[in-house]
Design a protein around this motif. Structure first.
Motif, PDB file in Angstrom:
ATOM      1  N   VAL A 193     -48.925  24.913 -14.649  1.00 58.70           N
ATOM      2  CA  VAL A 193     -50.719  24.860 -13.659  1.00 58.70           C
ATOM      3  C   VAL A 193     -49.271  24.454 -12.518  1.00 58.70           C
ATOM      4  O   VAL A 193     -48.457  23.578 -12.781  1.00 58.70           O
ATOM      5  N   ASN A 194     -49.451  25.261 -11.345  1.00 58.23           N
ATOM      6  CA  ASN A 194     -49.102  24.385  -9.451  1.00 58.23           C
ATOM      7  C   ASN A 194     -49.936  23.532  -9.099  1.00 58.23           C
ATOM      8  O   ASN A 194     -50.836  24.412  -8.331  1.00 58.23           O
ATOM      9  N   VAL A 195     -50.100  22.495  -8.487  1.00 54.59           N
ATOM     10  CA  VAL A 195     -51.136  22.212  -7.684  1.00 54.59           C
ATOM     11  C   VAL A 195     -50.984  21.285  -6.189  1.00 54.59           C
ATOM     12  O   VAL A 195     -51.388  20.284  -5.405  1.00 54.59           O
ATOM     13  N   SER A 196     -49.420  21.239  -6.116  1.00 55.36           N
ATOM     14  CA  SER A 196     -48.449  20.391  -5.718  1.00 55.36           C
ATOM     15  C   SER A 196     -48.241  21.578  -4.643  1.00 55.36           C
ATOM     16  O   SER A 196     -49.012  21.442  -3.016  1.00 55.36           O
ATOM     17  N   ARG A 197     -46.799  21.791  -4.185  1.00 54.36           N
ATOM     18  CA  ARG A 197     -47.351  22.781  -3.095  1.00 54.36           C
ATOM     19  C   ARG A 197     -46.374  23.531  -3.039  1.00 54.36           C
ATOM     20  O   ARG A 197     -45.610  24.302  -4.842  1.00 54.36           O
ATOM     21  N   GLY A 198     -46.842  25.271  -3.357  1.00 55.17           N
ATOM     22  CA  GLY A 198     -46.489  26.634  -3.424  1.00 55.17           C
ATOM     23  C   GLY A 198     -45.148  27.356  -3.492  1.00 55.17           C
ATOM     24  O   GLY A 198     -44.788  26.951  -4.458  1.00 55.17           O
ATOM     25  N   PRO A 199     -44.081  25.634  -2.405  1.00 57.19           N
ATOM     26  CA  PRO A 199     -42.610  26.660  -1.938  1.00 57.19           C
ATOM     27  C   PRO A 199     -41.595  25.634  -3.221  1.00 57.19           C
ATOM     28  O   PRO A 199     -40.843  25.854  -3.250  1.00 57.19           O
ATOM     29  N   VAL A 200     -42.567  24.966  -3.647  1.00 53.17           N
ATOM     30  CA  VAL A 200     -42.048  24.187  -5.413  1.00 53.17           C
ATOM     31  C   VAL A 200     -41.583  25.202  -6.161  1.00 53.17           C
ATOM     32  O   VAL A 200     -40.733  24.711  -7.466  1.00 53.17           O
ATOM     33  N   VAL A 201     -41.981  26.585  -6.505  1.00 52.74           N
ATOM     34  CA  VAL A 201     -41.862  27.377  -7.267  1.00 52.74           C
ATOM     35  C   VAL A 201     -41.323  28.572  -5.941  1.00 52.74           C
ATOM     36  O   VAL A 201     -41.712  29.264  -5.537  1.00 52.74           O
ATOM     37  N   ASN A 202     -40.776  28.886  -7.097  1.00 53.26           N
ATOM     38  CA  ASN A 202     -39.610  30.266  -6.926  1.00 53.26           C
ATOM     39  C   ASN A 202     -41.049  31.808  -7.246  1.00 53.26           C
ATOM     40  O   ASN A 202     -41.381  31.820  -8.576  1.00 53.26           O
ATOM     41  N   GLU A 203     -41.576  31.941  -6.347  1.00 52.50           N
ATOM     42  CA  GLU A 203     -43.032  33.165  -6.539  1.00 52.50           C
ATOM     43  C   GLU A 203     -42.719  34.051  -7.286  1.00 52.50           C
ATOM     44  O   GLU A 203     -43.214  34.900  -8.812  1.00 52.50           O
ATOM     45  N   MET A 204     -41.778  35.318  -7.286  1.00 50.07           N
ATOM     46  CA  MET A 204     -41.016  36.022  -7.686  1.00 50.07           C
ATOM     47  C   MET A 204     -40.442  35.580  -9.268  1.00 50.07           C
ATOM     48  O   MET A 204     -40.323  36.298 -10.334  1.00 50.07           O
ATOM     49  N   ALA A 205     -39.785  34.369  -8.828  1.00 53.40           N
ATOM     50  CA  ALA A 205     -38.864  34.338 -10.743  1.00 53.40           C
ATOM     51  C   ALA A 205     -40.509  34.188 -11.924  1.00 53.40           C
ATOM     52  O   ALA A 205     -40.726  34.382 -12.413  1.00 53.40           O
ATOM     53  N   LEU A 206     -41.225  32.984 -11.033  1.00 58.87           N
ATOM     54  CA  LEU A 206     -42.877  33.486 -11.420  1.00 58.87           C
ATOM     55  C   LEU A 206     -43.244  34.603 -12.481  1.00 58.87           C
ATOM     56  O   LEU A 206     -43.939  34.867 -13.097  1.00 58.87           O
ATOM     57  N   LEU A 222     -44.031  35.373 -15.912  1.00 64.50           N
ATOM     58  CA  LEU A 222     -45.215  35.806 -17.051  1.00 64.50           C
ATOM     59  C   LEU A 222     -44.889  37.356 -16.808  1.00 64.50           C
ATOM     60  O   LEU A 222     -45.984  37.488 -18.252  1.00 64.50           O
ATOM     61  N   LYS A 223     -44.895  38.056 -16.576  1.00 61.38           N
ATOM     62  CA  LYS A 223     -44.795  38.877 -17.070  1.00 61.38           C
ATOM     63  C   LYS A 223     -43.870  39.727 -18.399  1.00 61.38           C
ATOM     64  O   LYS A 223     -44.296  40.928 -19.325  1.00 61.38           O
ATOM     65  N   GLN A 224     -42.621  38.954 -18.751  1.00 64.34           N
ATOM     66  CA  GLN A 224     -42.205  38.925 -20.012  1.00 64.34           C
ATOM     67  C   GLN A 224     -43.000  38.266 -21.017  1.00 64.34           C
ATOM     68  O   GLN A 224     -42.046  38.124 -22.272  1.00 64.34           O
ATOM     69  N   GLY A 225     -44.246  37.452 -20.699  1.00 63.87           N
ATOM     70  CA  GLY A 225     -44.805  36.175 -21.283  1.00 63.87           C
ATOM     71  C   GLY A 225     -44.443  35.266 -21.547  1.00 63.87           C
ATOM     72  O   GLY A 225     -44.393  34.403 -22.519  1.00 63.87           O
ATOM     73  N   ALA A 237     -50.206  31.439 -15.945  1.00 66.58           N
ATOM     74  CA  ALA A 237     -50.407  30.423 -15.196  1.00 66.58           C
ATOM     75  C   ALA A 237     -52.035  30.043 -14.381  1.00 66.58           C
ATOM     76  O   ALA A 237     -52.203  31.494 -14.365  1.00 66.58           O
ATOM     77  N   GLY A 238     -51.692  28.954 -13.906  1.00 67.66           N
ATOM     78  CA  GLY A 238     -52.867  28.554 -12.931  1.00 67.66           C
ATOM     79  C   GLY A 238     -52.207  28.119 -11.485  1.00 67.66           C
ATOM     80  O   GLY A 238     -51.526  27.089 -11.407  1.00 67.66           O
ATOM     81  N   LEU A 239     -52.796  29.125 -10.914  1.00 70.19           N
ATOM     82  CA  LEU A 239     -52.021  28.357  -9.337  1.00 70.19           C
ATOM     83  C   LEU A 239     -53.090  27.998  -7.844  1.00 70.19           C
ATOM     84  O   LEU A 239     -53.886  28.973  -7.908  1.00 70.19           O
ATOM     85  N   HIS A 258     -50.407  40.357  -3.308  1.00 66.44           N
ATOM     86  CA  HIS A 258     -49.649  39.359  -3.958  1.00 66.44           C
ATOM     87  C   HIS A 258     -49.362  39.830  -5.184  1.00 66.44           C
ATOM     88  O   HIS A 258     -50.320  39.938  -5.775  1.00 66.44           O
ATOM     89  N   PRO A 259     -48.016  40.240  -5.373  1.00 66.00           N
ATOM     90  CA  PRO A 259     -47.728  40.482  -6.811  1.00 66.00           C
ATOM     91  C   PRO A 259     -48.394  40.093  -7.522  1.00 66.00           C
ATOM     92  O   PRO A 259     -49.272  40.043  -9.078  1.00 66.00           O
ATOM     93  N   LEU A 260     -48.850  38.491  -8.429  1.00 68.08           N
ATOM     94  CA  LEU A 260     -48.991  37.377  -9.331  1.00 68.08           C
ATOM     95  C   LEU A 260     -50.078  37.920  -9.143  1.00 68.08           C
ATOM     96  O   LEU A 260     -50.990  37.432 -10.562  1.00 68.08           O
ATOM     97  N   LEU A 261     -50.862  38.996  -8.208  1.00 64.12           N
ATOM     98  CA  LEU A 261     -52.806  38.830  -8.390  1.00 64.12           C
ATOM     99  C   LEU A 261     -52.912  40.122  -8.834  1.00 64.12           C
ATOM    100  O   LEU A 261     -54.084  40.339  -9.984  1.00 64.12           O
ATOM    101  N   THR A 262     -51.709  40.611  -9.463  1.00 64.46           N
ATOM    102  CA  THR A 262     -51.818  41.948 -10.336  1.00 64.46           C
ATOM    103  C   THR A 262     -51.493  41.674 -12.140  1.00 64.46           C
ATOM    104  O   THR A 262     -52.086  42.851 -13.033  1.00 64.46           O
TER     105      THR A 262
END
Ligand code: DGY
Length: 325
Positions: free
Chosen positions: A234-247, A251-254, A259-261, A273-277
């Motif tokens: 769960v990320n409630v801080s700032r987006g750039p703290v996370v590498n979104e493509m790595a996430l 997540l695709k690999q399980g 995740a809650g973003l 956005h890919p995460l929304l798929t």
């Protein structure tokens, strides 16, 4: 005495506008979209103060455009949009809105813990799309929250409020930060862990670090690989703290499991956005502090900071108080 002139970069609740109008002449961006940069730079040319939001970049260009500027009052607790050392160098006060949004943002972190852990959004979609047709015992099973291990990265004000709520769920609480928090440990029973250990041991990893050079990209492929395959991130801080493509790949690999973003590398994100798929992502549009009550309190505190700084009153929440002398 002449009234100070200020620029307000977005519409604000009436209570905040009354505070500003009582002491200042103002100009305001009233459209429901961020003020375009060229208009902002033009409209701050002669102002004494600006009431800004996270989407307004306060940098050298901004300061050069407003040579008479004395204060930037940010309507947010975070201020990664402001180059504070530069403001200090130029004698410009920066202010923020700490305290008033702590509990509301902690509530949202819990909403994401529960929504992602128990597949609330996916469940609703399943019903809406007429796909509630399984009699499998394991249909729509999620992860238990009660009795699980919460790993909190960045236990500042908001993180500590998230930890206090975990007691109601009989959770085991771990935390990681640059230094130990003896008081928090004594009050809540939270135990300190090195980041890698926290990631290995936690069922729910909640991120609440401020964005800085030290935290940018803190969560990447390596960190996700350390998590349990049942973990919820769960990320409630700032987006750039996370590498979104790595996430996304993780997540695709399980791993993590879901995740809650609330925050994203570039906001607002678009519907493509890919995460929304991914069905195991719950995404909300940076609404951590967005309750009627709290957004009103943030706006009135930001307005009070602004007016106080320009009228010689004590400023409730200065970020660089050295400027005040
Ligand atoms: C803050 O105040 O920093 C929040 O992220 C805004 O909602």
């Amino acid at each position: 005495m002449t009234r100070p002139t200020v620029y307000i970069t977005s519409p604000l609740p009436d209570a905040a506008m009354r505070i500003i109008a009582s002491a200042c002449d103002y100009r305001q961006w009233t459209e429901d979209r961020p003020v375009p940069r060229d208009i902002l730079l033009r409209d701050i040319a002669t102002v004494d103060g600006v009431l800004a939001r996270l989407m307004d970049r306060v940098d050298a260009e901004f300061l050069d455009a407003a040579p008479g500027l004395r204060v930037v009052s940010n309507c947010a607790v975070g201020y990664d949009n402001i180059n504070v050392p530069l403001l200090t160098e130029r004698g410009v006060l920066a202010c923020n809105t700490p305290g008033v949004l702590t509990e509301t943002t902690a509530d949202l972190a819990w909403a994401l813990i529960m929504a992602a852990g128990r597949r609330i959004v996916e469940g609703q979609e399943t019903i809406r799309q007429g796909r509630w047709n399984s009699s499998n015992l394991m249909f729509m099973t999620g992860q238990d929250i009660h009795g699980a291990t919460l790993g909190l990265v960045g236990p500042g004000r908001i993180g500590s409020a998230v930890i206090r709520r975990a007691k109601g769920f009989d959770m085991n609480v771990l935390y990681h930060s640059r230094s130990r928090h003896a008081e928090l440990e004594a009050e809540t029973g939270a135990q300190y862990r090195a980041l890698d250990d926290l990631l290995r041991e936690s069922d729910f990893v909640v991120v609440l670090v401020p964005l800085s050079d030290a935290t940018r990209g803190l969560f990447g492929a390596r960190e996700f690989a350390l998590m349990k395959d049942s973990a919820v991130f769960v990320n409630v801080s700032r987006g750039p703290v996370v590498n979104e493509m790595a996430l996304y790949e993780a997540l695709k690999q399980g791993r993590p499991w879901a995740a809650g973003l609330d925050v994203f590398e570039k906001e607002p994100i678009g519907p493509d956005h890919p995460l929304l798929t991914l069905p195991n992502v719950v995404a909300v549009p940076h609404i951590g502090s967005a309750s009627v009550q709290t957004r009103t309190k943030m706006a009135t505190l930001a307005a009070t900071n602004l007016v106080a700084a320009l009228t010689g009153q004590p400023v409730p929440a200065p970020i660089n108080p050295a400027v005040l002398g």
